[in-house]
Every structure is written in structure tokens, then in C-alpha cells.
Design an enzyme around this catalytic site. Structure first.
Site, short mmCIF file in Angstrom:
data_model
loop_
_atom_site.label_atom_id
_atom_site.label_comp_id
_atom_site.label_asym_id
_atom_site.label_seq_id
_atom_site.Cartn_x
_atom_site.Cartn_y
_atom_site.Cartn_z
N ASN A 120 0.83 -1.22 0.00
CA ASN A 120 0.00 0.00 0.00
C ASN A 120 0.86 1.27 0.00
O ASN A 120 0.36 2.36 0.20
CB ASN A 120 -0.92 0.00 1.23
CG ASN A 120 -0.14 -0.19 2.52
OD1 ASN A 120 1.09 -0.19 2.50
ND2 ASN A 120 -0.84 -0.36 3.63
N GLU A 148 1.45 4.64 7.24
CA GLU A 148 0.40 4.10 6.40
C GLU A 148 -0.19 5.19 5.49
O GLU A 148 -0.02 6.39 5.76
CB GLU A 148 -0.71 3.52 7.30
CG GLU A 148 -0.22 2.40 8.23
CD GLU A 148 0.05 1.09 7.50
OE1 GLU A 148 1.05 1.03 6.76
OE2 GLU A 148 -0.72 0.14 7.67
N HIS A 176 3.34 1.90 2.15
CA HIS A 176 3.84 2.34 3.45
C HIS A 176 5.36 2.20 3.54
O HIS A 176 5.98 1.40 2.85
CB HIS A 176 3.13 1.65 4.62
CG HIS A 176 3.52 0.24 4.89
ND1 HIS A 176 2.78 -0.58 5.73
CD2 HIS A 176 4.56 -0.53 4.47
CE1 HIS A 176 3.37 -1.75 5.81
NE2 HIS A 176 4.43 -1.75 5.06
C1 GLP Z 1 6.35 -4.51 6.58
C2 GLP Z 1 7.20 -3.58 7.45
C3 GLP Z 1 8.02 -2.66 6.62
C4 GLP Z 1 8.52 -3.44 5.44
C5 GLP Z 1 7.36 -3.66 4.50
C6 GLP Z 1 7.64 -4.52 3.30
O1 GLP Z 1 5.07 -4.64 7.08
N1 GLP Z 1 6.47 -2.82 8.41
O2 GLP Z 1 9.07 -2.08 7.40
O3 GLP Z 1 9.54 -2.73 4.80
O4 GLP Z 1 6.23 -4.12 5.22
O5 GLP Z 1 7.80 -5.87 3.65
P1 GLP Z 1 8.31 -7.00 2.66
O6 GLP Z 1 9.75 -6.71 2.40
O7 GLP Z 1 8.10 -8.29 3.41
O8 GLP Z 1 7.50 -6.90 1.42
#
Ligand code: GLP
Length: 251
Positions: A136, A143, A138
Site C-alpha cells: 500500500n 500508512e 507504506h
Molecule cells: C512490513 C514492514 C516494513 C517493510 C514492508 C515490506 O510490514 N512494516 O518495514 O519494509 O512491510 O515488507 P516485505 O519486504 O516483506 O514486502
């Protein structure tokens, strides 16, 4: 913001590990802030292996937490703290007083936020952040719709984050809120690298880099950071318009 597109996820991970390695080599007392998640895992494995092989000294480095699931204790294998300990702190033998993570089970989360803000200021600011991007948009737990004026804060999680966040946990868990560095902290970091890999991130990367900068896609705010760089593998970059993708070859 710079953009670099790599042929493979391995090359992307190598490049991010290079950045971390060089940062610590040049400034042994670096302040690092590192994301958890699937994206940077390989980077940390490479960093650990290379650091051990080369005897890189991490004893003066401080590690600052980026984010944590509120209510999830650090011994839960889905927590950000657990991830960092298992993949980075334990293999590099980082001592406790150099590890500064959010206390997400504190009865006073606002104090935990203030403590982190003060700690970062007291250490002189973050030298290098490695962040990921949520589906999304973030960054950490900033968020969609987040206020850009915030330092560390507690935030209600977006439905997408609650849903996708389940992937880190062995059992289904109620995820409601996150505690995170805010954009005021992030924009003050001396350097920020956002990493993304895989086709599943292609749509959100296109939004991040091509839509008008807005808190609707929080990662787009990083385009305003003087020393930020987006590291992508080619699938994650595959939906970028040619004019944006070309920027990477001019850097
Ligand atoms: C998570 C964390 C983030 C992370 C993002 C992407 O929920 N809060 O800090 O960078 O989402 O995660 P992923 O690398 O598993 O796609």
C-alpha cells in the site's frame, strides 16, 4: 532521488549490502536503521557473511528500530525485533546497549516514542536507513494518509498491512496498530535507500515514482529527500514508464 535498477534480486541485495558495508567501514560509529521483511533478508545475509569474512568491526555501530507491531513481544518470531536479532544482531554479535528497538508491549507507547525520538537526536541522527515498501506504499508503518509532520508515533494499521502482515507469523494474529519512526525522523536521515523486488511490487513502485508526491502513497515522500535512492530489481521496475526507468542508467 536516485533510481537504480538491477538485473536480479541477488544484484540488488549485493548493492544494498555494499552500501551498509561501506557506511560502517567509513564511519565505524554509524547509526543504522534497518527495515525487516522479506525484501532485505538476502542483503543482511550478504552483509553478515562479508563482514565476518573481512573482520568489519560493528562494535561502535548503533542500531535504531524502524517499526514494530504493537502488542507483539520481541520473542514472537513474527516481530521485527526477532527478525533483526536472528538475521543481524546475533550473527554479528551486537551487544545489547547498541540495539535500540521499540518497546511495542509498553503500557506507555507514547513514552516509547518520545524515548526513541530523544535517542536518535542524542546519537546525532541516522546515517543510513534501509527501508522497504508495503503493498500500500507504506514505509515502516507510515500508512497511507499519515501526517508528514510526525516523529515516532503509534498508528492504526491499514487493512492491507493487517492482512499482508500475517505472512510473518506462524499463527493468525490480531494486528491493529504499529509503532514507527515518522517522516520527520526519516527525512532527517542522512541517506535513505528504499528497496523493492519482484513483480508484486511493480504497481506500487510505479505509484511511488510516477504519481504526484502525496501521503496517499507514503513512499513517494522519499522523492523529496536529498539523499534517497530507490533500488529495484527489474521485475519491480517493469511497470515504470521508460522515461522514469531511464533515470537509473544516468546515475
Ligand atoms: C512490513 C514492514 C516494513 C517493510 C514492508 C515490506 O510490514 N512494516 O518495514 O519494509 O512491510 O515488507 P516485505 O519486504 O516483506 O514486502
Amino acid at each position: 532521488m536516485n533510481l537504480k535498477i538491477f538485473d536480479s534480486p541477488e544484484a540488488l541485495a549485493e548493492a544494498a549490502a555494499d552500501e551498509l558495508f561501506s557506511c560502517v567501514k567509513e564511519k565505524p560509529a554509524s547509526i543504522l536503521c534497518l527495515a525487516t521483511g522479506d525484501t532485505p533478508l538476502k542483503t543482511y545475509q550478504i552483509l553478515v557473511d562479508r563482514s565476518i569474512a573481512n573482520g568489519l568491526d560493528f562494535s561502535s555501530v548503533h542500531f535504531v528500530g524502524l517499526d514494530e507491531w504493537v502488542g507483539v513481544p520481541s520473542h514472537n518470531s513474527g516481530s521485527c525485533a526477532y527478525f533483526l536479532r536472528r538475521n543481524l544482531f546475533d550473527p554479528l554479535n551486537i551487544v545489547e546497549d547498541r540495539i535500540h528497538l521499540f518497546d511495542a508491549v509498553s503500557p506507555d507507547l507514547n513514552s516509547a516514542c518520545t524515548k526513541m525520538d530523544n535517542l536518535i537526536a542524542g546519537l546525532g541522527g541516522i546515517d543510513l536507513m534501509i527501508v522497504g515498501i508495503g503493498m500500500n506504499g507504506h514505509v515502516g508503518f507510515n500508512e497511507p494518509g499519515v501526517s508528514l509532520e510526525l516523529n515516532c508515533h503509534v498508528i492504526e494499521l491499514d487493512e492491507v498491512t493487517k492482512d499482508i502482515g500475517q505472512k510473518y507469523f506462524d499463527e493468525r494474529i490480531q494486528l491493529e496498530a504499529g509503532i514507527t519512526l515518522g517522516f520527520q525522523n526519516i527525512m532527517k536521515a542522512k541517506k535513505v535507500i528504499l528497496m523493492a523486488n519482484g513483480l508484486k511490487k511493480a504497481d506500487i513502485i510505479k505509484r511511488m515514482l510516477e504519481e504526484p508526491i502525496s501521503e496517499r502513497c507514503p513512499a513517494s515522500i522519499l522523492r523529496k529527500h536529498q539523499k534517497s535512492c530507490t533500488f529495484l530489481d527489474s521485475p519491480a521496475a517493469s511497470k515504470l514508464s521508460p522515461v522514469i526507468a531511464r533515470v537509473s542508467s544516468s546515475n
